[in-house]
Design an enzyme around this catalytic site. Structure first.
Site, mmCIF file in Angstrom:
data_model
loop_
_atom_site.group_PDB
_atom_site.id
_atom_site.type_symbol
_atom_site.label_atom_id
_atom_site.label_comp_id
_atom_site.label_asym_id
_atom_site.label_seq_id
_atom_site.Cartn_x
_atom_site.Cartn_y
_atom_site.Cartn_z
ATOM 1 N N SER A 1 0.894 -1.424 -0.104
ATOM 2 C CA SER A 1 -0.074 -0.082 0.125
ATOM 3 C C SER A 1 0.827 1.249 -0.144
ATOM 4 O O SER A 1 1.906 1.101 0.352
ATOM 5 C CB SER A 1 -0.780 -0.024 1.300
ATOM 6 O OG SER A 1 -0.150 0.555 2.226
ATOM 7 N N ASP A 2 0.399 2.342 -0.551
ATOM 8 C CA ASP A 2 1.347 3.536 -0.227
ATOM 9 C C ASP A 2 1.034 3.777 1.474
ATOM 10 O O ASP A 2 0.241 3.277 1.987
ATOM 11 C CB ASP A 2 0.446 4.671 -1.128
ATOM 12 C CG ASP A 2 1.534 5.864 -1.118
ATOM 13 O OD1 ASP A 2 2.472 6.112 -0.333
ATOM 14 O OD2 ASP A 2 1.148 6.577 -2.103
ATOM 15 N N CYS A 3 1.702 4.987 1.820
ATOM 16 C CA CYS A 3 1.993 4.672 3.189
ATOM 17 C C CYS A 3 0.700 5.148 4.012
ATOM 18 O O CYS A 3 0.455 6.383 3.694
ATOM 19 C CB CYS A 3 3.195 5.385 3.674
ATOM 20 S SG CYS A 3 4.618 4.534 2.973
#
Ligand SMILES: *[C@@H]1O[C@H](CO)[C@@H](O)[C@H](O)[C@H]1NC(C)=O
Ligand SMILES: *[C@@H]1O[C@H](CO)[C@@H](O)[C@H](O)[C@H]1NC(C)=O
Ligand SMILES: *[C@@H]1O[C@H](CO)[C@@H](O)[C@H](O)[C@H]1NC(C)=O
Length: 782
Positions: free
Chosen positions: A303-305
């Site tokens: 996932s993106d952060c």
């Protein structure tokens, strides 16, 4: 990417990892140490077994808590199995990078303190490759991969998974992260992605040589339709991108498909934003059906952060945290940048929202990549890539590549009366003015590491003209007040004036889109005042990732030349000086459309590529935008003039299978077309045809010149692009030299377009190939 909270748990994990590796901090962390007696009994350590089997064995030994602990970017060690911690998050957008204040794999605090900083991606893209199809990218990214291994071997890395390239289409000129991308064209972006991934992962330039072993791992991001950061209060966390099937098919998705299918990337990052209501990381169709199913992706998906937590906290998509966790794991995401999965996976499991099989599936993807990186084969310094030493980081060869990449990207936008190049012998004095003239920081753009050695434009120009005077003009790039009088005074005293202006990360960056397209505050005023006062027409250099409306400068006769240099990296100042004084002939071409300031009336949130004349929506990028432009996509001058001619070819008709053609009616005319998927691949291949072009350099200097081949259909409208880039090839030509360049076109790939259902179709009738001002017709029969 921004990690909002670093939990105490992470810190505890980092410190327990340290205990594990502290014994010898110059050793890279690895599993399956041959001096550890347990190792012999673990099948997951047996390099003779297939990775599949080894991973299965490993997962079967983990407790539920251990399993869950591995689902986040900072994966803690599992000491009882001799497995050190692993950091999934590292960056290498245009050189091994370092982001202060976030958890990441790379440290520059040992023997290695810097790495080669190549130009920011948007400038490299402007080279339209030095040889064929971004050879330059392949060469330099291979260098980045080597440097990354060198850093790992020196014990300064806790991970070898790099979250690059950024291959979202540069849809809107205001986007703060447009600088990180190869521009607005899907073909260029796709080709860039393939070269990048092959180079960094250790494949050959042509591909097909990547075995199980990865030099380092690349990650295609941000999947998908992510190209808005923070614009007038709309941010990427809450943004719901409304995207048509047509735009997805021929604009947003193709770079990802290339990155995965041809590049063989071992990572994907799903983006923060929703697409048509569904958060990307929770989209089973996107992650599992499209990427894994249709495109054959077999790596890991991160996932993106904090992209999981926002589904509950900001998007309201998941009612409770456990729903978000279950949604992403069931969709096919494997690892969470952040801590959400560490906190809520167990309760999701207990609430029966999530079967253990989804956790095991994720772990399988994660440990497979760690094994492919060679981290479970005993001491990695005794294995492939193990002999890459710290002397390979910042080697002269790599620094030369950074210079070459900068030289080939810089774009000459104006050169009235051949003001440039300046004479090395006759230029006795030079005034260098502007807030970007002496800033090493501006040169490297974002996602950069500490560069080996930076040369600012001022320093480089000083080495050409002894009598060089400097003034910043404004105290910062925002130029809220200009020191016009002092700058004008210095300008008046010099033969020539070089103004180094533009933007920097205070104006365009992650989490910050622009609201205007003009230069900040007093910059324009300052430039015009100096230009009026100077003895000779001045030279304007713009450092910026995104395009700027510089219409005033285009038409100001006191401004003789304009150069755009992106953010050109550590050697960018030198490349600029070489171009200004004629040691290099510029050949870069713009990878994005430069729109006028009036474009800002278009909402950045409108994802439509195609225009809608009835409501005044102008469309986006050179393929669809119908409004006025400051400079076009592909625009770029040189100190040489080049001419083109299409050479006669035997074939100007393409015949496809007659039987199964479809018809649609458009403006009461029948249009015959076929979906590409209904044409046999063998037929497509058989119908490939060559396009030959003669290219001549009529100038007095040798030059590198990218040749861009476009195609357009005779029919316009109905969602057809006005034109579409189908090939690019850069040639080196001596003064007066002529060469012939051959492109091979495939009708299925290059003469097709997306229809409203997102199907690629090919239409009967004439198509026109164009290069510069020349056209050649080819007719399709179906
Ligand atoms: C480098 O930084 C890391 C993380 O802060 C630290 O653990 C390590 O001890 C440092 N190494 C040196 C040689 O200072
Ligand atoms: C995870 O749980 C810890 C402890 O309960 C809490 O402090 C932290 O904020 C949580 N993190 C997230 C991302 O929910
Ligand atoms: C201009 O930039 C400087 C330096 O980055 C900053 O301190 C200042 O606040 C900025 N001014 C405005 C008006 O944004």
């Amino acid at each position: 990417m921004k990690l909002q909270k670093l939990s105490l748990l992470t810190l505890i994990h980092i410190s327990s990892l340290l205990l594990l590796v502290l014994a010898d901090s110059t050793q890279p962390p690895f599993s399956c140490d041959t001096s550890d007696p347990r190792t012999k009994s673990y099948p997951f350590c047996k390099t003779t077994l297939p990775i599949n089997q080894r991973v299965q064995d490993l997962i079967s030994r983990l407790t539920l808590d251990e399993k869950i602990s591995q689902l986040v970017n900072s994966a803690p060690p599992i000491p009882r199995l001799g497995i050190p911690g692993y950091e999934w998050w590292s960056e290498a957008l245009h050189g091994v990078a370092f982001l202060a204040s976030v958890s990441q794999g790379i440290r520059f605090n040992g023997t290695i303190q810097s790495a080669t900083s190549f130009p920011q991606v948007i400038l490299t893209a402007a080279s339209f490759d030095a040889h064929l199809w971004f050879r330059i990218v392949y060469d330099y990214i291979q260098a980045v991969g080597i440097e990354a291994r060198g850093i790992y071997n020196a014990g300064q890395a806790r991970g070898m998974t790099f979250w690059a390239p950024n291959i979202n289409i540069y849809r809107d000129p205001r986007w703060g992260r447009g600088q990180e991308t190869p521009g607005e064209d899907p073909l260029v972006t796709g080709k860039y992605a393939v070269s990048f991934v092959r180079g960094i992962q250790g494949d050959s330039f042509e591909g097909g040589m990547l075995g199980e072993h990865l030099q380092v791992s690349a990650c295609c991001k941000h999947f998908t339709a992510y190209d808005l950061d923070n614009w007038k209060g709309v941010n990427r966390f809450v943004f719901n991108a409304k995207v048509s099937l047509q735009d997805l098919a021929d604009t947003y998705q193709p770079p990802f498909q290339s990155c995965i299918q041809q590049g063989k990337a071992s990572g994907i990052m799903c983006a923060y934003n929703r697409v048509n209501g569904v958060p990307n990381c929770a989209d089973y169709n996107l992650l599992s059906k499209t990427a894994r199913g249709q495109w054959g992706f077999n790596g890991y998906i991160t996932s993106d952060c904090d992209a999981v937590s926002i589904m509950h906290e900001k998007q309201g998509y998941a009612k409770i945290p456990e729903d978000a966790v279950a949604d992403v794991l069931k969709a096919g995401m494997d690892v969470n940048c952040g801590n959400y999965l560490k906190n809520y996976t167990k309760s999701a499991f207990k609430k029966r929202k999530l079967p253990i099989s989804e956790i095991d599936r994720a772990l399988h993807n994660l440990f497979s990549v760690r094994m492919r990186l060679g981290l479970f084969n005993g001491n990695p310094t005794k294995q492939p890539f193990g002999n890459i030493g710290s002397d390979q980081v910042c080697s002269q060869e790599h620094q030369n590549l950074a210079l070459e990449a900068a030289r080939n990207g810089i774009v000459l936008l104006k050169n009235t009366d051949s003001l440039l190049p300046l004479s090395k012998t006759k230029t006795t004095s030079l005034a260098v003015i502007g807030p970007n003239a002496n800033s090493a920081k501006t040169l490297v753009g974002n996602y950069a590491g500490p560069p080996c050695k930076s040369i600012t434009p001022l320093q480089a120009l000083q080495s050409y003209a002894k009598d060089t005077r400097y003034h910043p003009g404004c105290s910062a790039v925002n130029c809220s007040s200009a020191l016009t009088d002092q700058a004008v005074k210095i300008a008046k005293g010099a033969d020539h004036v070089v103004l180094v202006m533009g933007l920097d990360q205070t104006q365009e960056r992650e989490d910050h889109d622009r609201v205007d397209l003009v230069l900040p505050a007093k910059q324009q005023n300052l430039i015009s005042s100096i230009a009026r006062a100077a003895k000779n027409p001045v030279i304007l250099v713009l450092l910026s990732g995104g395009p700027v409306d510089i219409t005033f400068a285009k038409y100001d006769q006191h401004i003789g030349s304009i150069l755009w240099a992106g953010y050109p990296g550590e050697a960018g100042g030198l490349a600029l000086a070489e171009i200004i004084f004629g040691d290099h002939n510029p050949g870069g071409r713009l990878p994005v459309t430069w729109y006028p300031q009036s474009f800002i009336k278009v909402p950045m949130t409108d994802m439509r590529m195609r225009p809608e004349p009835s409501s005044g929506y102008p469309g986006r990028t050179y393929r669809f935008y119908q409004g006025p432009k400051v400079f076009e996509f592909g625009y770029g001058l040189s100190y040489s003039k080049y001419s083109y001619e299409f050479l006669p070819v035997t074939q100007n008709k393409v015949y496809l299978n007659h039987q199964s053609c479809n018809k649609m009616v458009e403006n009461s005319n029948p249009v015959r077309y076929m979906p590409v998927s209904e044409i046999a691949k063998e037929l497509c291949d058989k119908r490939k045809f060559p396009v030959k072009v003669g290219v001549q350099n009529h100038g007095e200097m040798a030059g590198t010149h990218p040749v861009l081949l476009f195609v357009r259909q005779a029919k316009v409208g109905n969602g057809r692009p006005m034109k579409q880039l189908v090939g690019f090839h850069s040639v080196n030509l001596n003064a007066g030299e002529r060469v012939e360049v051959e492109f091979e076109l495939s009708p299925c790939e290059h003469l097709s377009r997306a229809n409203e259902d997102g199907l690629m179709v090919i239409e009967e009738g004439p198509h026109f190939l164009s290069i510069g001002d020349k056209e050649s017709e080819i007719t399709v029969f179906i």
